[in-house]
Design a protein around this motif. Sequence first.
Motif, mmCIF file in Angstrom:
data_model
loop_
_atom_site.group_PDB
_atom_site.id
_atom_site.type_symbol
_atom_site.label_atom_id
_atom_site.label_comp_id
_atom_site.label_asym_id
_atom_site.label_seq_id
_atom_site.Cartn_x
_atom_site.Cartn_y
_atom_site.Cartn_z
ATOM 1 N N ALA A 11 -11.439 2.147 12.616
ATOM 2 C CA ALA A 11 -11.628 2.377 11.186
ATOM 3 C C ALA A 11 -10.262 2.424 10.518
ATOM 4 C CB ALA A 11 -12.374 3.694 10.964
ATOM 5 N N CYS A 12 -10.268 2.283 9.183
ATOM 6 C CA CYS A 12 -9.018 2.420 8.445
ATOM 7 C C CYS A 12 -9.300 2.704 6.981
ATOM 8 C CB CYS A 12 -8.168 1.144 8.554
ATOM 9 S SG CYS A 12 -8.875 -0.286 7.713
ATOM 10 N N ALA A 13 -8.296 3.285 6.332
ATOM 11 C CA ALA A 13 -8.273 3.366 4.870
ATOM 12 C C ALA A 13 -7.257 2.327 4.446
ATOM 13 C CB ALA A 13 -7.817 4.747 4.425
ATOM 14 N N SER A 14 -7.596 1.503 3.471
ATOM 15 C CA SER A 14 -6.743 0.349 3.222
ATOM 16 C C SER A 14 -6.594 0.003 1.753
ATOM 17 C CB SER A 14 -7.316 -0.865 3.945
ATOM 18 O OG SER A 14 -6.592 -2.023 3.608
ATOM 19 N N THR A 15 -5.428 -0.539 1.422
ATOM 20 C CA THR A 15 -5.240 -1.128 0.099
ATOM 21 C C THR A 15 -5.569 -2.634 0.140
ATOM 22 O OG1 THR A 15 -2.916 -1.502 0.621
ATOM 23 C CG2 THR A 15 -3.433 0.491 -0.601
ATOM 24 N N ILE A 53 -14.453 0.097 7.512
ATOM 25 C CA ILE A 53 -13.286 -0.196 6.694
ATOM 26 C C ILE A 53 -13.495 0.445 5.324
ATOM 27 C CG2 ILE A 53 -11.876 -2.067 5.753
ATOM 28 C CD1 ILE A 53 -12.166 -2.282 8.817
ATOM 29 N N PHE A 54 -12.582 1.330 4.932
ATOM 30 C CA PHE A 54 -12.692 2.030 3.648
ATOM 31 C C PHE A 54 -11.638 1.485 2.681
ATOM 32 C CE2 PHE A 54 -15.491 5.582 4.842
ATOM 33 C CZ PHE A 54 -15.473 5.472 6.222
ATOM 34 N N ILE A 55 -12.087 1.057 1.500
ATOM 35 C CA ILE A 55 -11.155 0.504 0.506
ATOM 36 C C ILE A 55 -11.464 1.083 -0.877
ATOM 37 C CG2 ILE A 55 -10.811 -1.707 1.697
ATOM 38 C CD1 ILE A 55 -12.909 -2.845 -0.334
ATOM 39 N N PRO A 56 -10.475 1.059 -1.793
ATOM 40 C CA PRO A 56 -10.810 1.381 -3.182
ATOM 41 C C PRO A 56 -11.670 0.239 -3.738
ATOM 42 C CG PRO A 56 -8.405 1.280 -2.825
ATOM 43 C CD PRO A 56 -9.061 0.700 -1.616
ATOM 44 N N ALA A 57 -12.735 0.580 -4.445
ATOM 45 C CA ALA A 57 -13.657 -0.454 -4.934
ATOM 46 C C ALA A 57 -12.980 -1.422 -5.903
ATOM 47 C CB ALA A 57 -14.868 0.203 -5.596
ATOM 48 N N ASN A 105 -4.787 4.248 10.751
ATOM 49 C CA ASN A 105 -3.697 4.876 9.994
ATOM 50 C C ASN A 105 -3.829 6.400 9.918
ATOM 51 O OD1 ASN A 105 -5.939 4.290 8.279
ATOM 52 N ND2 ASN A 105 -4.672 4.843 6.534
ATOM 53 N N ILE A 106 -4.714 6.972 10.724
ATOM 54 C CA ILE A 106 -4.804 8.435 10.769
ATOM 55 C C ILE A 106 -4.519 8.907 12.198
ATOM 56 C CG2 ILE A 106 -6.184 10.462 10.235
ATOM 57 C CD1 ILE A 106 -7.644 8.830 8.122
ATOM 58 N N ASN A 107 -5.546 8.963 13.057
ATOM 59 C CA ASN A 107 -5.263 9.520 14.391
ATOM 60 C C ASN A 107 -4.540 8.552 15.326
ATOM 61 O OD1 ASN A 107 -7.610 8.024 14.456
ATOM 62 N ND2 ASN A 107 -8.655 9.312 15.918
#
Lengths: 91, 411
Positions: free
Chosen positions: B130-134, B154-158, B202-204
């Motif tokens: 998983a990731c938080a991404s731009t 995959i987590f992104i700003p909408a 980008n976290i653990n």
Amino acid sequence: MAVKVKIPVPLQRLTQGKEEVEGDAGTIISLINNLDQKYPGLGERVSEGGKLRRFVNIYVNEEDVRFMKNEETEVKDGDEVSIVPAIAGGC
Amino acid sequence: MGYVKGLKCRECGREYPVDPIYVCEFCFGPLEVLYDIESIKKVMTRELIESRKQNLWRYKELLPIDNDPTSGLHSGFTPLVRADKLGKHLGMKELYIKDDTVTHPTLSFKDRVVAIALSKAKEFGFDTVACASTGNLAHSVSAHGAAGGFKRFIFIPASLERSKIIASLAYEPNLIAVDGNYDDVNRLCSEVANKYNWAFVNINIRPFYAEGSKTQGYEIVEQLGWKAPDAVVVPCASGSLLTKIWKSFKEMKEIGLIDNLNTRVFSAQATGCSPIVKAIKNNVDVIKPVKPDTIAKSLAIGNPADGYYATRVIKDTGGFGADVSDEEIISAIKLMARTEGIFAETAGGVTLASAMKLLETGHIDRDAVTVLCITGNGLKTKEAIVGHTVEPYHIDPNMKSFEETLKKIRA
């Protein structure tokens, strides 16, 4: 009703595994100091000399306290406070 | 076997075993990989590196995995382009573009970090990444994760560029578009990461992931003929790439792959999101977070995790920072395309436009061997230059129409 405080994994050992604890209304720093009474060690992890540590992000109702009054930001009953370690991303 | 001794807190120095952890339990400082440099020194030579395949794993002794890599086997070793036309335009003697617009497989430097992160996730035994991404990280985790047989969240700003969202969707990950900016996405992800046992790159997995950025620096040095540049200009979002490029140069000096190191490190940011450059200009090391407002969405991180370390590197090396407007970003993208045939994404426009400011202010010497780190491909952020390009000539399918137009073009 109290202030809800979300505890990140690296601190959950101090809260007996609890992901969420309750604290008292007041400033962020007083909230942390009060939590430290109940969960000894939590205060020094998050703050140093009355200031938040460099790599600690604290959010009140999803807003970063650095956009408000940092550790002097006031929280009231029903507010939700999150303690979040800094995270990398982008370049 | 690898050469990793463990993890170490950058703030208080406490050491930890190799685990998917990222933050010091005592002071919340970030954890960093600790290598057995003495042993690496004995085996890692220029000849050994040069004998290996041209991908980022040619520097594997300085990368934090224990077994053979399983991800990103073709990533890295992008061209270092001698940019003489652009250099001449800017009055510079020796300018290079480190061209990560062509990184395999998703056309940004994120393929470097993800190659390491997913190889490590496999070693740890995770089945979900998983990731938080731009945007670029989303694209890269989607692709490498598909190839590695991982489940992907995959987590992104909408609000991300449509073309970046579609680029990720092609690989069929679980794409979660969050109503909020990147800092909101990150905060949410840190809570998700608390609860689910996933490899959040980008976290653990961050201590391992971040090491991948060093490969851009190793390549710059090798491609310059085993020497470090006089100046390097690096785009900054979290500040991680800048600190890792500097770390890569220092490691090469320490191991003896280069003799001298006098590089000055410069930060490039968009004015609409410039907390690191602001700290440099104000000569403070407290990073004040901002609410980003810039077309350079891949750099739109208002709360840069490595901002403090980035400012320290810049100060220690005698570098500086510059920030640029959206208009300056667009015209720099076009200038690079027009002079060097390289079409960079918005972050590349930020880097070139910032370098131009640093030349004007005299912070970068026109005689200095200078490298611009260009981190992503322009095809990913085409929206940014729509309406700012030249227009096509529309003609009828006959010679008369063509020649009338040609006359106008030549006039």
